[in-house]
Design an enzyme around this catalytic site. Structure first.
Site, PDB file in Angstrom:
ATOM      1  N   GLU A 130       2.559   1.797  -4.258  1.00 30.44           N
ATOM      2  CA  GLU A 130       2.986   0.932  -5.361  1.00 30.44           C
ATOM      3  C   GLU A 130       2.323  -0.436  -5.264  1.00 30.44           C
ATOM      4  O   GLU A 130       1.865  -0.976  -6.273  1.00 30.44           O
ATOM      5  CB  GLU A 130       4.513   0.765  -5.375  1.00 30.44           C
ATOM      6  CG  GLU A 130       5.275   2.036  -5.648  1.00 30.44           C
ATOM      7  CD  GLU A 130       5.587   2.845  -4.390  1.00 30.44           C
ATOM      8  OE1 GLU A 130       6.412   3.765  -4.482  1.00 30.44           O
ATOM      9  OE2 GLU A 130       5.016   2.583  -3.322  1.00 30.44           O
ATOM     10  N   ASP A 157       5.255   7.345  -8.493  1.00 33.01           N
ATOM     11  CA  ASP A 157       5.112   6.067  -9.188  1.00 33.01           C
ATOM     12  C   ASP A 157       3.878   5.317  -8.690  1.00 33.01           C
ATOM     13  O   ASP A 157       3.119   4.758  -9.482  1.00 33.01           O
ATOM     14  CB  ASP A 157       6.371   5.218  -9.083  1.00 33.01           C
ATOM     15  CG  ASP A 157       6.853   4.991  -7.654  1.00 33.01           C
ATOM     16  OD1 ASP A 157       6.426   5.721  -6.732  1.00 33.01           O
ATOM     17  OD2 ASP A 157       7.681   4.091  -7.452  1.00 33.01           O
TER      18      ASP A 157
END
Length: 199
Positions: A59, A116
């Site tokens: 991330e 993600d």
């Protein structure tokens, strides 16, 4: 799950605001990017989480790539992408190990991905492909986004890590990520990396 969807949507919205302000000539924000880059991005391109024992996460790598693209900092983008690609890419797919811990005997003790993070990286690569007319970034984005998107459609119960904004929202609403209504979900811009590059 809803808390994660909300968090992902907030992150995506913040990144879009920063990108929009950067394109609108936000000189003050450019200075903030330089401060962020100098504080958290190592010379080799690893983004250090200084509040978490200097570990790195996909991330953080993806967000730094998005910021570098938004502020037209190709040198920083290439450094972060190079470290991410060379260090975190899993040998069995185009996806990335979610965490790198410099204090461990094996810095990548857990080779699972975080979807993600994968999608942030793919999104950054697609944006960079468009900004700098670099087909190799687009090709890399497609290699990443395709298996990441499959994780949402498979339905085999395997945990793929985090779920990025629009994909998690569309699953919660029973929509296939390719459904046109999915583009209206919070964070839908994160799916930009799955669209074809137009010359």
């Amino acid at each position: 799950m809803r808390a994660f969807v909300f968090k992902a949507a907030v992150i995506v919205a913040a990144l879009l605001c920063v990108a929009g302000a950067a394109r609108a000539g936000g000189d003050g924000l450019a200075g903030e990017w330089l401060k962020y880059r100098d504080r958290f991005v190592a010379d080799d391109g690893r983004v250090r989480d200084t509040g978490n024992k200097d570990v790195s996460h996909t991330e953080g790598q993806g967000c730094a790539m998005l910021f570098a693209e938004a502020f037209n900092d190709r040198a920083a983008f290439d450094r972060v992408w190079g470290w991410t690609r060379d260090t975190l890419r899993r040998p069995d797919s185009a996806l990335f190990a979610w965490r790198w811990d410099p204090s461990g005997d094996n810095p990548i003790a857990d080779t699972n991905n975080a979807t993600d993070g994968d999608m942030l990286i793919a999104w950054a690569l697609e944006r960079a492909a468009r900004r700098w007319h670099a087909r190799d970034y687009h090709d890399a984005a497609r290699r990443i986004s395709t298996p990441a998107a499959r994780r949402f459609r498979r339905g085999d119960g395997r945990r793929a890590g985090g779920q990025c904004g629009a994909s998690a929202q569309t699953r919660a609403e029973g929509l296939h990520p390719g459904d046109p209504r999915a583009r209206q979900a919070p964070g839908a811009q994160a799916l930009e990396a799955s669209r074809p590059l137009h010359a």
